[in-house]
Design an enzyme around this catalytic site. Structure first.
Site, mmCIF file in Angstrom:
data_model
loop_
_atom_site.group_PDB
_atom_site.id
_atom_site.type_symbol
_atom_site.label_atom_id
_atom_site.label_comp_id
_atom_site.label_asym_id
_atom_site.label_seq_id
_atom_site.Cartn_x
_atom_site.Cartn_y
_atom_site.Cartn_z
ATOM 1 N N GLU A 253 0.514 -8.751 -5.419
ATOM 2 C CA GLU A 253 1.851 -8.694 -4.806
ATOM 3 C C GLU A 253 1.848 -9.252 -3.390
ATOM 4 O OE1 GLU A 253 3.603 -4.782 -4.875
ATOM 5 O OE2 GLU A 253 5.548 -5.554 -4.199
ATOM 6 N N LYS B 109 5.368 4.503 -4.175
ATOM 7 C CA LYS B 109 4.848 3.259 -4.779
ATOM 8 C C LYS B 109 4.340 2.349 -3.666
ATOM 9 C CE LYS B 109 5.306 -1.211 -6.263
ATOM 10 N NZ LYS B 109 5.291 -2.425 -5.425
ATOM 11 N N ASP C 210 -11.407 3.628 -10.291
ATOM 12 C CA ASP C 210 -10.428 3.858 -11.351
ATOM 13 C C ASP C 210 -9.031 4.069 -10.732
ATOM 14 O OD1 ASP C 210 -8.837 5.005 -13.361
ATOM 15 O OD2 ASP C 210 -10.524 6.044 -14.287
ATOM 16 N N HIS D 207 9.055 -9.707 2.901
ATOM 17 C CA HIS D 207 8.476 -9.765 1.551
ATOM 18 C C HIS D 207 8.853 -11.070 0.866
ATOM 19 C CE1 HIS D 207 7.071 -8.417 -2.313
ATOM 20 N NE2 HIS D 207 8.266 -8.578 -2.839
HETATM 21 C C1 HMG Z 1 5.579 -9.255 6.239
HETATM 22 C C2 HMG Z 1 5.521 -8.581 7.600
HETATM 23 C C3 HMG Z 1 4.084 -8.127 7.857
HETATM 24 C C4 HMG Z 1 5.898 -9.585 8.679
HETATM 25 O O1 HMG Z 1 5.984 -8.868 9.877
HETATM 26 P P1 HMG Z 1 6.289 -9.543 11.294
HETATM 27 O O2 HMG Z 1 6.472 -8.444 12.274
HETATM 28 O O3 HMG Z 1 7.358 -10.554 11.141
HETATM 29 O O4 HMG Z 1 4.920 -10.268 11.549
HETATM 30 P P2 HMG Z 1 4.484 -11.202 12.752
HETATM 31 O O5 HMG Z 1 4.633 -12.629 12.299
HETATM 32 O O6 HMG Z 1 5.143 -10.769 14.036
HETATM 33 O O7 HMG Z 1 2.930 -10.859 12.857
HETATM 34 C C5 HMG Z 1 2.470 -9.576 13.271
HETATM 35 C C6 HMG Z 1 1.153 -9.282 12.564
HETATM 36 O O8 HMG Z 1 1.389 -9.032 11.172
HETATM 37 C C7 HMG Z 1 0.325 -9.593 10.411
HETATM 38 N N1 HMG Z 1 0.863 -10.668 9.560
HETATM 39 C C8 HMG Z 1 2.088 -11.232 9.617
HETATM 40 N N2 HMG Z 1 2.227 -12.164 8.644
HETATM 41 C C9 HMG Z 1 1.047 -12.219 7.990
HETATM 42 C C10 HMG Z 1 0.564 -12.987 6.905
HETATM 43 N N3 HMG Z 1 1.320 -13.895 6.289
HETATM 44 N N4 HMG Z 1 -0.684 -12.748 6.484
HETATM 45 C C11 HMG Z 1 -1.458 -11.829 7.072
HETATM 46 N N5 HMG Z 1 -1.064 -11.083 8.126
HETATM 47 C C12 HMG Z 1 0.183 -11.266 8.566
HETATM 48 C C13 HMG Z 1 -0.696 -10.141 11.394
HETATM 49 O O9 HMG Z 1 -1.636 -9.157 11.695
HETATM 50 C C14 HMG Z 1 0.161 -10.432 12.603
HETATM 51 O O10 HMG Z 1 -0.551 -10.392 13.812
HETATM 52 P P3 HMG Z 1 -1.493 -11.638 14.279
HETATM 53 O O11 HMG Z 1 -2.733 -11.488 13.509
HETATM 54 O O12 HMG Z 1 -0.740 -12.902 13.963
HETATM 55 O O13 HMG Z 1 -1.685 -11.400 15.735
HETATM 56 C C15 HMG Z 1 6.504 -7.379 7.711
HETATM 57 O O14 HMG Z 1 7.797 -7.851 7.471
HETATM 58 C C16 HMG Z 1 6.195 -6.240 6.791
HETATM 59 O O15 HMG Z 1 5.279 -5.472 7.020
HETATM 60 N N6 HMG Z 1 7.012 -6.081 5.729
HETATM 61 C C17 HMG Z 1 6.811 -5.044 4.740
HETATM 62 C C18 HMG Z 1 6.196 -5.654 3.534
HETATM 63 C C19 HMG Z 1 5.910 -4.653 2.464
HETATM 64 O O16 HMG Z 1 5.960 -3.450 2.631
HETATM 65 N N7 HMG Z 1 5.585 -5.171 1.304
HETATM 66 C C20 HMG Z 1 5.303 -4.407 0.160
HETATM 67 C C21 HMG Z 1 6.041 -4.969 -1.013
HETATM 68 S S1 HMG Z 1 7.640 -4.204 -1.202
HETATM 69 C C22 HMG Z 1 7.197 -2.775 -2.086
HETATM 70 O O17 HMG Z 1 6.597 -2.903 -3.105
HETATM 71 C C23 HMG Z 1 7.289 -1.394 -1.536
HETATM 72 C C24 HMG Z 1 8.535 -0.834 -0.901
HETATM 73 C C25 HMG Z 1 8.892 -1.614 0.322
HETATM 74 O O18 HMG Z 1 9.620 -0.842 -1.783
HETATM 75 C C26 HMG Z 1 8.155 0.582 -0.514
HETATM 76 C C27 HMG Z 1 9.272 1.382 0.055
HETATM 77 O O19 HMG Z 1 10.435 1.177 -0.349
HETATM 78 O O20 HMG Z 1 8.974 2.269 0.884
HETATM 79 N N1 NDP Z 2 -9.642 11.252 -16.480
HETATM 80 C C1 NDP Z 2 -10.433 10.369 -15.859
HETATM 81 O O1 NDP Z 2 -10.189 10.010 -14.728
HETATM 82 C C2 NDP Z 2 -11.643 9.841 -16.577
HETATM 83 C C3 NDP Z 2 -12.357 8.816 -15.995
HETATM 84 N N2 NDP Z 2 -13.499 8.322 -16.589
HETATM 85 C C4 NDP Z 2 -14.281 7.221 -16.030
HETATM 86 O O2 NDP Z 2 -15.509 7.749 -15.532
HETATM 87 C C5 NDP Z 2 -16.118 6.810 -14.653
HETATM 88 C C6 NDP Z 2 -16.693 7.521 -13.445
HETATM 89 O O3 NDP Z 2 -17.562 8.526 -13.846
HETATM 90 P P1 NDP Z 2 -18.801 8.975 -12.956
HETATM 91 O O4 NDP Z 2 -19.229 10.312 -13.433
HETATM 92 O O5 NDP Z 2 -18.458 8.836 -11.524
HETATM 93 O O6 NDP Z 2 -19.850 7.849 -13.288
HETATM 94 P P2 NDP Z 2 -21.300 7.856 -13.913
HETATM 95 O O7 NDP Z 2 -21.547 8.981 -14.843
HETATM 96 O O8 NDP Z 2 -21.521 6.475 -14.419
HETATM 97 O O9 NDP Z 2 -22.181 8.047 -12.594
HETATM 98 C C7 NDP Z 2 -22.390 9.300 -12.053
HETATM 99 C C8 NDP Z 2 -23.865 9.651 -12.176
HETATM 100 O O10 NDP Z 2 -24.620 8.745 -11.385
HETATM 101 C C9 NDP Z 2 -25.784 9.400 -10.934
HETATM 102 N N3 NDP Z 2 -25.935 9.137 -9.480
HETATM 103 C C10 NDP Z 2 -26.800 8.238 -8.908
HETATM 104 N N4 NDP Z 2 -26.666 8.224 -7.568
HETATM 105 C C11 NDP Z 2 -25.693 9.099 -7.258
HETATM 106 C C12 NDP Z 2 -25.103 9.537 -6.022
HETATM 107 N N5 NDP Z 2 -25.493 9.068 -4.818
HETATM 108 N N6 NDP Z 2 -24.103 10.436 -6.070
HETATM 109 C C13 NDP Z 2 -23.679 10.934 -7.255
HETATM 110 N N7 NDP Z 2 -24.214 10.584 -8.432
HETATM 111 C C14 NDP Z 2 -25.215 9.685 -8.463
HETATM 112 C C15 NDP Z 2 -25.621 10.891 -11.263
HETATM 113 O O11 NDP Z 2 -26.524 11.366 -12.217
HETATM 114 P P3 NDP Z 2 -26.986 10.804 -13.666
HETATM 115 O O12 NDP Z 2 -27.144 9.322 -13.594
HETATM 116 O O13 NDP Z 2 -28.245 11.536 -13.917
HETATM 117 O O14 NDP Z 2 -25.906 11.193 -14.647
HETATM 118 C C16 NDP Z 2 -24.170 11.019 -11.652
HETATM 119 O O15 NDP Z 2 -23.869 11.999 -12.581
HETATM 120 C C17 NDP Z 2 -15.040 5.834 -14.292
HETATM 121 O O16 NDP Z 2 -15.299 4.628 -14.995
HETATM 122 C C18 NDP Z 2 -13.767 6.471 -14.847
HETATM 123 O O17 NDP Z 2 -12.847 5.463 -15.197
HETATM 124 C C19 NDP Z 2 -13.988 8.866 -17.744
HETATM 125 C C20 NDP Z 2 -13.321 9.890 -18.353
HETATM 126 C C21 NDP Z 2 -12.070 10.439 -17.857
#
Ligand code: HMG
Ligand code: NDP
Length: 427
Positions: free
Chosen positions: A85, A263, A279, A377
């Site tokens: 997006e 969202k 996940d 946007h």
């Molecule tokens: C689009 C902006 C950021 C412009 O915002 P702006 O104030 O016009 O930006 P600017 O040109 O003054 O630049 C300021 C800074 O923004 C960044 N920036 C600026 N442009 C860029 C770019 N192209 N790529 C990367 N970074 C950018 C960048 O950091 C820049 O600083 P700089 O680095 O230049 O010193 C602003 O209008 C904004 O934040 N809009 C909101 C956009 C948004 O929320 N999008 C999500 C999609 S809509 C949605 O799905 C959710 C929603 C909105 O419905 C949720 C809700 O309803 O609550």
């Molecule tokens: N409802 C949900 O959200 C569900 C999600 N999933 C899926 O499960 C997956 C994640 O499961 P997860 O249990 O995390 O993965 P794994 O079982 O693959 O990994 C966890 C295992 O890794 C080992 N391990 C190694 N290093 C570490 C460490 N530093 N810290 C912790 N454990 C370590 C552990 O022991 P050992 O290797 O001995 O087991 C541990 O049990 C995702 O792909 C997810 O999409 C699955 C079912 C339902």
């Protein structure tokens, strides 16, 4: 449009990806161009795709962009975000830049505690069952820890029990929650294995029948919290701040608005979750359920003004993400993204993710309370619309720029502009 004669393809899962693609081409009467697009999209990673999911035929790449300007707990961090997006990543960069003067994002976490539920049925005395299970806590600890000795060695393992009697349409049920410290794993497999091992013992001890044994995605013992302060001058003054607060109060009071507001927060959160191979569905389910914990669906974030009139944002969400397990360790892009983030624990990753969520919310609220969302946007979306109508190469920027200058990012206008450009080029 494809006209599939039959979706029953015997032995499909036993074919290799190329064989499956051939079968799909045959059954769906797919054109050669689509087939070669699917092959090209998976070039270099079809083996990984085939290992990660069933019946793989291709893979689909999502852009990864970097959110700049983020300071989390005093550390500057570059955050990879996987999103299709436009304006999502720009919004985070913008919001993060605007709270740098106050030190960026400050976070805390509750620790990596996950819970699995075991459903106990058929007891006429569910409250008695509840206490019978509590009495076995030491046995339960032993059973759980035998299941995952590595987790225990790493400092994790069984921590506690939470047992509730709930009312349902078929009467009361006793629900046992086993609480497990899953360290750097998301932990689904670990807690599910423990729950399955424990269930027969619970039946033996209580006489009740166990049915479901599965983790809960409402991981409310694994929350990550973030706060940040945006100075008035970075917001655009008191009126913008107050309008942003009114926008927040609207979301907090109205589920129709809360769904969109949340969202927007998930735009940022899911993008980092996906970029790190975690996940997205698990995190999304947990976040939305947590937003309903007061019995109604509310804003995930909280906004207020501090004593100096600055805007303070707060976000607290379940954040079940890991650095091991799932696709995190297997997917090379996830591994590279984790290196960019420079995190060594799941806890650090969770903190950064909620910070991005809060930044995302600030960006959307500020845009909505000032110019409206379309300006920022749609300006960034203009390139997508140009692509959608078939612009290529230099045409893309030319069409997008003209759409932006018209202030109308519409497909019909993009088609007209492209046709005019091509006519001019051929004249
Ligand atoms: C689009 C902006 C950021 C412009 O915002 P702006 O104030 O016009 O930006 P600017 O040109 O003054 O630049 C300021 C800074 O923004 C960044 N920036 C600026 N442009 C860029 C770019 N192209 N790529 C990367 N970074 C950018 C960048 O950091 C820049 O600083 P700089 O680095 O230049 O010193 C602003 O209008 C904004 O934040 N809009 C909101 C956009 C948004 O929320 N999008 C999500 C999609 S809509 C949605 O799905 C959710 C929603 C909105 O419905 C949720 C809700 O309803 O609550
Ligand atoms: N409802 C949900 O959200 C569900 C999600 N999933 C899926 O499960 C997956 C994640 O499961 P997860 O249990 O995390 O993965 P794994 O079982 O693959 O990994 C966890 C295992 O890794 C080992 N391990 C190694 N290093 C570490 C460490 N530093 N810290 C912790 N454990 C370590 C552990 O022991 P050992 O290797 O001995 O087991 C541990 O049990 C995702 O792909 C997810 O999409 C699955 C079912 C339902």
């Amino acid at each position: 449009m494809s006209d599939v004669t039959s979706s029953r393809i015997e032995g499909f899962h036993k074919l290799d990806p190329a064989g499956r693609l051939q079968a799909v081409q045959r059954q769906a009467n797919l054109d050669n161009k689509s087939v070669s697009d699917l092959v090209e999209a998976a070039s270099g990673n079809i083996e990984l795709a085939d290992r990660l999911v069933e019946n793989a035929i291709s893979s689909m790449s999502i852009p990864v962009g970097i959110a700049t300007n983020m300071t989390v707990d005093g550390r500057d961090v570059l955050v990879p975000m996987a999103s299709e997006e436009s304006s999502v990543i720009a919004a985070v960069c913008n919001s993060a830049k605007r709270c740098r003067p106050t030190g960026g994002f400050k976070t805390s976490t509750s620790g990596p505690l996950m819970a699995a539920q075991i459903q106990l049925l058929g007891a006429s005395d569910p409250e008695n069952v509840r206490l019978q299970v509590f009495e076995r806590i030491d046995d339960i600890r032993t059973i759980c820890e035998e299941i995952d000795p590595l987790l225990v060695k790493l400092g994790g393992g069984f921590r506690d029990l939470d047992i509730r009697v709930i009312d349902t349409a078929e009467g009361p049920m006793t629900i046992v929650h086993i609480i497990v410290d899953t360290r750097d794993a998301m932990g689904a497999n670990a807690v599910n294995s423990m729950a399955e091992a424990l269930a027969p013992k619970l039946e033996e001890w209580t006489g009740a029948r166990s049915l479901l044994r599965i983790l809960t995605n409402l991981a409310d013992r694994r929350v990550a919290r973030v706060r940040a302060v945006w100075p008035l001058e970075e917001i655009g003054g008191e009126k913008v701040r107050d309008d942003m607060l009114s926008a927040y109060h609207f979301a907090d009071a109205d589920p129709y608005r809360a769904a969109t507001h949340n969202k927007g927060i998930m735009n940022g959160i899911s993008a980092v979750v996906l970029a790190t191979g975690n996940d997205t569905r698990a995190v999304e389910a947990g976040a939305h359920a947590f937003a309903s914990k007061d019995g109604r669906y509310r804003s995930m974030s909280r906004w207020e003004k501090d004593g100096d009139g600055n805007l303070v944002g707060i976000l607290e969400l379940p954040m079940a993400v890991g650095l091991v397990g799932g696709a995190t360790k297997i997917h090379p892009t996830a591994q590279a993204n984790l290196k960019i983030l420079g995190v060594t624990t799941a806890d650090e990753l969770a903190r950064i993710i909620v910070a991005v969520g809060l930044a995302q919310n600030f960006g959307a609220l500020r845009a909505l309370a000032t110019t409206g969302i379309q300006k920022g946007h749609m300006a960034l979306h203009a390139q997508n619309v140009a692509l959608m109508v078939g612009a290529t190469g230099e045409e893309i920027d030319l069409v997008a720029n003209e759409l932006k200058s018209l202030g109308k990012v519409r497909q019909d206008l993009a088609e007209e502009i492209l046709a005019r450009l091509r006519q001019g080029a051929n004249a």
